[in-house]
Structures are given as C-alpha cells and as structure tokens.
Design a protein around this motif. Structure first.
Motif, short mmCIF file in Angstrom:
data_model
loop_
_atom_site.label_atom_id
_atom_site.label_comp_id
_atom_site.label_asym_id
_atom_site.label_seq_id
_atom_site.Cartn_x
_atom_site.Cartn_y
_atom_site.Cartn_z
N ILE A 7 0.86 -1.18 0.00
CA ILE A 7 0.00 0.00 0.00
C ILE A 7 0.90 1.23 0.00
CG2 ILE A 7 -1.62 1.33 1.39
CD1 ILE A 7 -2.90 -1.24 2.25
N THR A 8 1.94 1.21 0.77
CA THR A 8 2.86 2.33 0.82
C THR A 8 3.51 2.52 -0.54
OG1 THR A 8 3.35 1.75 3.13
CG2 THR A 8 4.80 3.28 2.09
N ASN A 9 3.91 1.44 -1.13
CA ASN A 9 4.51 1.52 -2.47
C ASN A 9 3.49 2.05 -3.49
OD1 ASN A 9 7.06 0.70 -1.84
ND2 ASN A 9 6.67 -1.46 -2.23
N LEU A 10 2.29 1.59 -3.35
CA LEU A 10 1.24 2.04 -4.27
C LEU A 10 0.97 3.55 -4.06
CD1 LEU A 10 -1.33 -0.86 -4.31
CD2 LEU A 10 0.03 -0.05 -6.20
N LYS A 11 0.96 3.97 -2.80
CA LYS A 11 0.73 5.39 -2.52
C LYS A 11 1.87 6.22 -3.11
CE LYS A 11 -2.02 5.12 1.70
NZ LYS A 11 -2.09 5.46 3.11
N LYS A 12 3.10 5.72 -2.94
CA LYS A 12 4.25 6.43 -3.51
C LYS A 12 4.12 6.50 -5.03
CE LYS A 12 7.81 5.35 -0.12
NZ LYS A 12 9.06 4.64 0.12
N GLN A 13 3.74 5.39 -5.56
CA GLN A 13 3.60 5.33 -7.01
C GLN A 13 2.49 6.28 -7.47
OE1 GLN A 13 2.94 1.37 -8.38
NE2 GLN A 13 4.01 1.77 -10.29
N ASN A 19 2.30 13.60 -9.51
CA ASN A 19 3.27 14.65 -9.82
C ASN A 19 3.55 14.70 -11.32
OD1 ASN A 19 3.65 15.63 -7.24
ND2 ASN A 19 5.35 14.25 -6.77
N VAL A 20 3.71 13.54 -11.91
CA VAL A 20 3.94 13.48 -13.35
C VAL A 20 2.72 14.04 -14.07
CG1 VAL A 20 4.22 11.90 -15.29
CG2 VAL A 20 5.58 11.57 -13.22
N SER A 21 1.54 13.66 -13.57
CA SER A 21 0.31 14.13 -14.19
C SER A 21 0.21 15.66 -14.06
CB SER A 21 -0.88 13.44 -13.51
OG SER A 21 -2.07 13.96 -13.99
N SER A 25 0.12 18.25 -16.98
CA SER A 25 -0.98 19.21 -17.06
C SER A 25 -0.42 20.63 -17.24
CB SER A 25 -1.84 19.17 -15.80
OG SER A 25 -2.56 17.97 -15.74
N LYS A 26 0.65 20.95 -16.47
CA LYS A 26 1.28 22.27 -16.61
C LYS A 26 1.83 22.45 -18.02
CE LYS A 26 2.68 23.32 -11.89
NZ LYS A 26 3.82 23.55 -11.00
N LYS A 27 2.49 21.39 -18.51
CA LYS A 27 3.04 21.47 -19.86
C LYS A 27 1.92 21.66 -20.88
CE LYS A 27 7.34 18.94 -19.25
NZ LYS A 27 8.12 17.77 -19.64
N ILE A 28 0.85 20.90 -20.69
CA ILE A 28 -0.29 21.02 -21.61
C ILE A 28 -0.89 22.42 -21.50
CG2 ILE A 28 -2.66 20.24 -22.02
CD1 ILE A 28 -1.68 17.40 -21.31
N GLU A 29 -1.00 22.94 -20.27
CA GLU A 29 -1.52 24.29 -20.06
C GLU A 29 -0.61 25.33 -20.75
OE1 GLU A 29 -4.22 26.98 -18.97
OE2 GLU A 29 -4.44 24.87 -18.48
N GLU A 30 0.69 25.17 -20.60
CA GLU A 30 1.64 26.07 -21.25
C GLU A 30 1.51 25.97 -22.77
OE1 GLU A 30 5.48 24.98 -19.75
OE2 GLU A 30 5.12 25.88 -17.78
N GLN A 31 1.37 24.74 -23.25
CA GLN A 31 1.21 24.54 -24.70
C GLN A 31 -0.08 25.22 -25.18
OE1 GLN A 31 3.16 23.17 -26.99
NE2 GLN A 31 4.77 22.64 -25.53
N ASN A 32 -1.16 25.02 -24.41
CA ASN A 32 -2.44 25.65 -24.76
C ASN A 32 -2.30 27.18 -24.78
OD1 ASN A 32 -3.90 23.29 -25.14
ND2 ASN A 32 -4.64 23.20 -23.01
N GLN A 33 -1.58 27.70 -23.78
CA GLN A 33 -1.37 29.16 -23.71
C GLN A 33 -0.57 29.62 -24.93
OE1 GLN A 33 -2.91 30.87 -21.41
NE2 GLN A 33 -2.17 32.80 -22.25
N LYS A 34 0.45 28.87 -25.29
CA LYS A 34 1.24 29.21 -26.47
C LYS A 34 0.37 29.18 -27.73
CE LYS A 34 5.82 27.73 -24.92
NZ LYS A 34 6.91 26.77 -25.15
N VAL A 35 -0.48 28.18 -27.84
CA VAL A 35 -1.36 28.05 -29.00
C VAL A 35 -2.31 29.25 -29.05
CG1 VAL A 35 -3.27 26.71 -29.97
CG2 VAL A 35 -1.20 25.54 -29.20
N LYS A 36 -2.88 29.62 -27.89
CA LYS A 36 -3.78 30.78 -27.84
C LYS A 36 -3.04 32.05 -28.27
CE LYS A 36 -6.98 29.16 -24.28
NZ LYS A 36 -7.46 29.36 -22.90
N THR A 37 -1.83 32.22 -27.74
CA THR A 37 -1.03 33.39 -28.10
C THR A 37 -0.75 33.41 -29.59
OG1 THR A 37 0.00 33.35 -25.90
CG2 THR A 37 1.12 34.62 -27.61
N MET A 38 -0.37 32.26 -30.13
CA MET A 38 -0.09 32.17 -31.56
C MET A 38 -1.34 32.45 -32.38
SD MET A 38 2.55 28.95 -31.59
CE MET A 38 2.62 28.80 -33.33
N GLU A 39 -2.50 31.94 -31.91
CA GLU A 39 -3.75 32.21 -32.62
C GLU A 39 -4.08 33.69 -32.58
OE1 GLU A 39 -6.62 29.63 -30.78
OE2 GLU A 39 -6.05 27.91 -32.02
#
Length: 160
Positions: A7-13, A19-21, A25-39
């Motif tokens: 369970i501890t391992n699963l919680k860590k995982q 964190n990866v997600s 999400s931040k990267k996707i948000e940044e990409q979306n912001q870049k796309v909006k700016t470019m548009e």
C-alpha cells in the motif's frame, strides 16, 4: 512483502504519477497558452494583412485616377501643341511676307530718293503759287489776313 508495504509503495507510485500528471498538465496548459497566443498573433497578423491589402488597393485606385487625369492632360496638351504649331506656321508666313514687303518699301524709297536728288530743283515765285490758288484757298487766306489785321489794330491801339 506485506500489504502495508504494498500500500505504501502504491501510494508512492500514485504520488509519483500525480506529480507526473501535474507536470504534464502544466506542460499542456503552457502549450495551450502558447497556442492561444499564436492564434491571437495570427489573428492580429491577418487583421494587419487585411488593412495593408485595403490600403494597397486604395493606393492602386488612386494611381489609376492619376493616370487617367494625366492621360487627359496629355491629350489636351497635344491639341494645344498642334494649335500652337499651326499658329507658328501662320506667323512664319506673315513674317516672311513682312520681310518681302519691307524690302519692296526700301527699294521704293531708294527709287524716290534717287528720283528726287536727280531732278532739278527750282524755286517758285509767290505769283506762280497765287496763280494756282483755288477759290476755297483764297477765301481762307483772305480771312486769315483780315483776322491778322484786326489783331494788329487791337494790339496797336492798346499800346498807345
């Protein structure tokens, strides 16, 4: 391994995946912001291009108008030049005629001078002149003499 470790391992995982997600999400948000700016930039660029296109069309239209005006001015000037050329031709002919007449008059004056200097000059007597006097001239002469005599009497009496 026990369940707790698992369970501890699963919680860590799960935390790691969260964190990866989040990072993704931040990267996707940044990409979306870049796309909006470019548009937005693309939209602004399209507006600028449309305005430049309109300005260019207006400029070309103005050039066409100026070209038409210049063409009409050119035609008018060509007509005026043609008329002036005709007038110049007439003036040249007139000048030629004047020069010819001037020469004729100079020749005629020379002939008159020559005839005058070659003819014998003689004096004419007062009696000869009176012999050719007409009735009208005689009346005028007599009136002038009468007037002259009147004034000489008037002036003479005022002096005495």
């Amino acid at each position: 391994m026990c369940i707790r470790d698992r369970i501890t391992n699963l919680k860590k995982q799960i935390r790691i995946e969260q964190n990866v997600s989040r990072q993704q999400s931040k990267k996707i948000e940044e990409q979306n912001q870049k796309v909006k700016t470019m548009e937005m930039e693309k939209g602004h660029q399209e507006e600028v291009m449309e305005k430049m296109n309109k300005d260019l069309k207006d400029f070309i239209s103005g050039l066409h108008s100026q070209n038409n005006q210049l063409s009409s001015d050119n035609e008018r000037i060509q007509k005026e030049n043609s008329q002036l050329a005709s007038e110049v031709q007439v003036l040249r002919q007139d000048l030629k005629q004047v020069k010819e007449n001037e020469q004729k008059y100079k020749d005629a004056i020379e002939k008159v001078k020559l005839a005058f200097y070659q003819s014998p000059l003689s004096t004419v007597s007062y009696t000869h002149l009176r012999a050719h006097e007409t009735g009208r001239n005689l009346v005028c002469r007599l009136l002038l003499e009468k007037k002259k005599n009147y004034y000489s009497i008037f002036i003479g009496s005022s002096r005495t």
